[in-house]
Scaffold this active site. Structure first.
Site, mmCIF file in Angstrom:
data_model
loop_
_atom_site.group_PDB
_atom_site.id
_atom_site.type_symbol
_atom_site.label_atom_id
_atom_site.label_comp_id
_atom_site.label_asym_id
_atom_site.label_seq_id
_atom_site.Cartn_x
_atom_site.Cartn_y
_atom_site.Cartn_z
ATOM 1 N N ILE A 1 -23.916 62.483 -6.248
ATOM 2 C CA ILE A 1 -23.680 61.941 -4.860
ATOM 3 C C ILE A 1 -22.450 61.008 -4.905
ATOM 4 C CG2 ILE A 1 -24.793 59.478 -5.686
ATOM 5 C CD1 ILE A 1 -26.279 59.467 -3.176
ATOM 6 N N GLY B 1 -26.288 65.706 -10.249
ATOM 7 C CA GLY B 1 -26.218 64.613 -11.023
ATOM 8 C C GLY B 1 -25.060 65.179 -12.156
ATOM 9 N N LYS C 1 -41.205 58.837 -14.861
ATOM 10 C CA LYS C 1 -41.190 60.046 -15.571
ATOM 11 C C LYS C 1 -42.461 60.738 -16.186
ATOM 12 C CE LYS C 1 -36.487 60.377 -16.335
ATOM 13 N NZ LYS C 1 -35.905 61.437 -15.725
ATOM 14 N N TYR D 1 -39.239 53.093 -14.197
ATOM 15 C CA TYR D 1 -38.583 54.345 -14.959
ATOM 16 C C TYR D 1 -39.415 55.165 -15.544
ATOM 17 C CZ TYR D 1 -35.259 56.959 -17.658
ATOM 18 O OH TYR D 1 -34.667 58.008 -18.227
ATOM 19 N N ASP E 1 -26.322 64.319 -1.862
ATOM 20 C CA ASP E 1 -27.526 63.477 -2.242
ATOM 21 C C ASP E 1 -28.780 64.227 -2.315
ATOM 22 O OD1 ASP E 1 -29.594 61.674 -2.242
ATOM 23 O OD2 ASP E 1 -28.850 60.407 -0.507
HETATM 24 P P1 NAD Z 1 -26.668 58.869 -15.374
HETATM 25 O O1 NAD Z 1 -26.978 57.464 -14.642
HETATM 26 O O2 NAD Z 1 -25.519 58.871 -16.328
HETATM 27 O O3 NAD Z 1 -26.416 59.922 -14.255
HETATM 28 C C1 NAD Z 1 -27.012 60.400 -13.400
HETATM 29 C C2 NAD Z 1 -26.243 60.834 -12.175
HETATM 30 O O4 NAD Z 1 -26.900 61.037 -10.840
HETATM 31 C C3 NAD Z 1 -25.135 60.045 -11.762
HETATM 32 O O5 NAD Z 1 -23.983 60.563 -11.688
HETATM 33 C C4 NAD Z 1 -25.446 59.577 -10.350
HETATM 34 O O6 NAD Z 1 -24.475 59.399 -9.513
HETATM 35 C C5 NAD Z 1 -26.252 60.459 -9.887
HETATM 36 N N1 NAD Z 1 -27.147 60.358 -8.806
HETATM 37 C C6 NAD Z 1 -27.937 59.162 -8.633
HETATM 38 N N2 NAD Z 1 -28.699 59.103 -7.477
HETATM 39 C C7 NAD Z 1 -28.331 60.273 -6.829
HETATM 40 C C8 NAD Z 1 -28.668 61.158 -5.708
HETATM 41 N N3 NAD Z 1 -29.464 60.331 -4.874
HETATM 42 N N4 NAD Z 1 -28.149 62.299 -5.411
HETATM 43 C C9 NAD Z 1 -27.456 62.900 -6.321
HETATM 44 N N5 NAD Z 1 -27.094 62.404 -7.454
HETATM 45 C C10 NAD Z 1 -27.600 61.081 -7.842
HETATM 46 O O7 NAD Z 1 -27.663 59.233 -16.221
HETATM 47 P P2 NAD Z 1 -27.996 60.347 -17.392
HETATM 48 O O8 NAD Z 1 -27.854 59.585 -18.477
HETATM 49 O O9 NAD Z 1 -26.657 61.551 -17.245
HETATM 50 O O10 NAD Z 1 -29.377 61.095 -17.169
HETATM 51 C C11 NAD Z 1 -29.782 62.368 -16.526
HETATM 52 C C12 NAD Z 1 -30.983 62.416 -16.794
HETATM 53 O O11 NAD Z 1 -31.499 62.524 -18.105
HETATM 54 C C13 NAD Z 1 -31.835 61.277 -15.836
HETATM 55 O O12 NAD Z 1 -33.142 62.249 -15.423
HETATM 56 C C14 NAD Z 1 -32.371 60.415 -17.017
HETATM 57 O O13 NAD Z 1 -33.550 59.700 -16.858
HETATM 58 C C15 NAD Z 1 -32.477 61.340 -18.184
HETATM 59 N N6 NAD Z 1 -32.489 60.858 -19.517
HETATM 60 C C16 NAD Z 1 -31.184 60.028 -19.962
HETATM 61 C C17 NAD Z 1 -31.260 59.622 -21.080
HETATM 62 C C18 NAD Z 1 -30.154 58.924 -21.697
HETATM 63 O O14 NAD Z 1 -30.123 58.345 -22.841
HETATM 64 N N7 NAD Z 1 -28.999 59.265 -21.306
HETATM 65 C C19 NAD Z 1 -32.414 59.455 -22.169
HETATM 66 C C20 NAD Z 1 -33.672 59.988 -21.504
HETATM 67 C C21 NAD Z 1 -33.728 60.765 -20.392
HETATM 68 N N1 SER Z 2 -31.712 56.271 -22.424
HETATM 69 C C1 SER Z 2 -32.500 55.900 -21.246
HETATM 70 C C2 SER Z 2 -32.716 54.788 -20.916
HETATM 71 O O1 SER Z 2 -32.523 53.887 -21.769
HETATM 72 C C3 SER Z 2 -33.817 56.457 -21.823
HETATM 73 O O2 SER Z 2 -34.663 57.392 -21.029
HETATM 74 O O3 SER Z 2 -33.084 54.329 -19.810
#
Ligand code: NAD
Ligand code: SER
Length: 316
Positions: free
Chosen positions: A35, A8, A146, A142, A52
């Site tokens: 992906i 990711g 989690k 979601y 993936d």
């Molecule tokens: P994002 O959506 O920006 O990035 C997720 C990445 O995963 C994307 O680049 C997507 O292409 C990739 N992806 C999706 N399906 C896939 C698959 N089947 N195989 C491989 N790659 C795949 O999300 P993010 O904000 O970078 O979040 C990353 C992690 O952190 C997630 O688990 C999210 O739940 C967690 N998180 C994020 C936040 C936030 O505010 N950004 C807050 C809490 C938790």
């Molecule tokens: N930033 C994330 C969301 O809003 C929190 O996990 O989904």
């Protein structure tokens, strides 16, 4: 020597965390996967492969071939997008984690990082100063994924010794990559619209308090936790991380200090109910005590940096 796999890498966190890991552990020692294609900074500075995460055979092949010792599993469908496709999101969020945990067990991967979220809490959780241990009844797909994920990582630790580390990230704010379809995304979008058009229509109401964190603090916390001595960790599910607590009205006031004409209007959509079910401010004293969680950015400092960096980015 550590050999790290990031799953990711093209997302909001992965696009910055991968580069930080490469600086720290060596550019050749951090394999990036997603992906979808990665930003040039990632594909040009080390190995990148399309993966993936649901493709168990390919994941296993990469882990074995590259002799991976640590996995950062960041692939997920975030809260807003997950509500549009609940079952597909459950499949991606849960099956991917089980794939990673099973392979970590079989291949004796030393450490896994998997992020949880403030979404593990729900409408019955105390909203202010939310404790590490409290009522957890999430009502989004979601959040349910989690919370289930937290239970699975603790289970794999207790039963098989798989060392997965995890943070309940608050909403993350950054300027490099756009946010990935969550409820906290307004706090990133607002800066682009403020700079481009001096106005923003917010999909949350003015008083929607939520915990947020600037990306560099989140990345530091992630790497600090991964490097912490295991004897210091009192829990093997996921640590609360507080960050900064504010609402859209307060963020708009702060932006107005830099862009006085900035106008915010409010048109809450389905994400309002999600925000209302999450904590406003979190207690992260357990993370501070166990492994020294610390952060640098408050609301004014984060706002100033976001505005100056996005201005630079938009002016090319
Ligand atoms: P994002 O959506 O920006 O990035 C997720 C990445 O995963 C994307 O680049 C997507 O292409 C990739 N992806 C999706 N399906 C896939 C698959 N089947 N195989 C491989 N790659 C795949 O999300 P993010 O904000 O970078 O979040 C990353 C992690 O952190 C997630 O688990 C999210 O739940 C967690 N998180 C994020 C936040 C936030 O505010 N950004 C807050 C809490 C938790
Ligand atoms: N930033 C994330 C969301 O809003 C929190 O996990 O989904």
């Amino acid at each position: 020597m550590e050999k790290i796999l990031v799953i990711g890498c093209s997302g909001q966190i992965g696009s910055e965390l991968t580069l930080e890991l490469r600086k720290k552990y060596g550019f050749a020692n951090v394999i990036a996967t997603d992906i979808r294609p990665a930003p040039a900074e990632i594909s040009d500075s080390g190995k990148f492969e399309i993966l993936d995460v649901l493709d168990t055979s390919k994941l296993q092949l990469i882990l074995e071939h590259e002799k991976i010792t640590q996995v950062y599993h960041l692939a997920a469908i975030l809260s807003g997008n997950a509500e549009k496709r609940p079952l597909a999101s459950w499949e991606i969020n849960m099956k991917s984690l089980i794939n990673v945990l099973e392979l970590a067990r079989e291949l004796k991967i030393k450490k896994v990082f998997w992020p949880s979220s403030i979404a593990v809490f729900g409408p019955t959780t105390p909203r202010y100063n939310t404790p590490q241990y409290t009522i957890m009844e999430p009502n989004t797909v979601y959040g349910i994924s989690k919370l289930a994920g937290e239970r699975w990582i603790e289970y794999y630790y207790n039963k098989y010794g798989v060392d997965t580390r995890s943070l309940r990230y608050p909403g993350l704010i950054s300027y490099k990559t756009e946010a990935g379809g969550g409820t906290t995304d307004y706090a990133v979008e607002i800066f682009y619209d403020a700079i481009r058009q001096k106005k923003y229509e917010c999909f949350l109401g003015p008083e929607s308090d939520l915990p947020m964190m600037f990306m560099s603090d989140a990345i530091k916390a992630t790497i600090d936790l991964m490097e912490a001595d295991s004897s210091k960790l009192s829990l093997h599910s996921s640590y609360n991380v507080a960050g900064i607590c504010f609402n859209p009205r307060q963020l708009a006031d702060e932006i107005r200090k830099h862009i006085p004409e900035f106008l915010i209007t409010y048109k809450p959509d389905f994400r309002q109910a999600i925000a209302d079910s999450w904590p406003a401010c979190i207690d992260d004293s357990v993370a501070k005590k166990d492994w020294g969680l610390s952060s640098e950015f408050d609301l004014p400092k984060m706002t100033e940096l976001m505005i100056s960096e996005i201005r630079k980015k938009l002016s090319g």
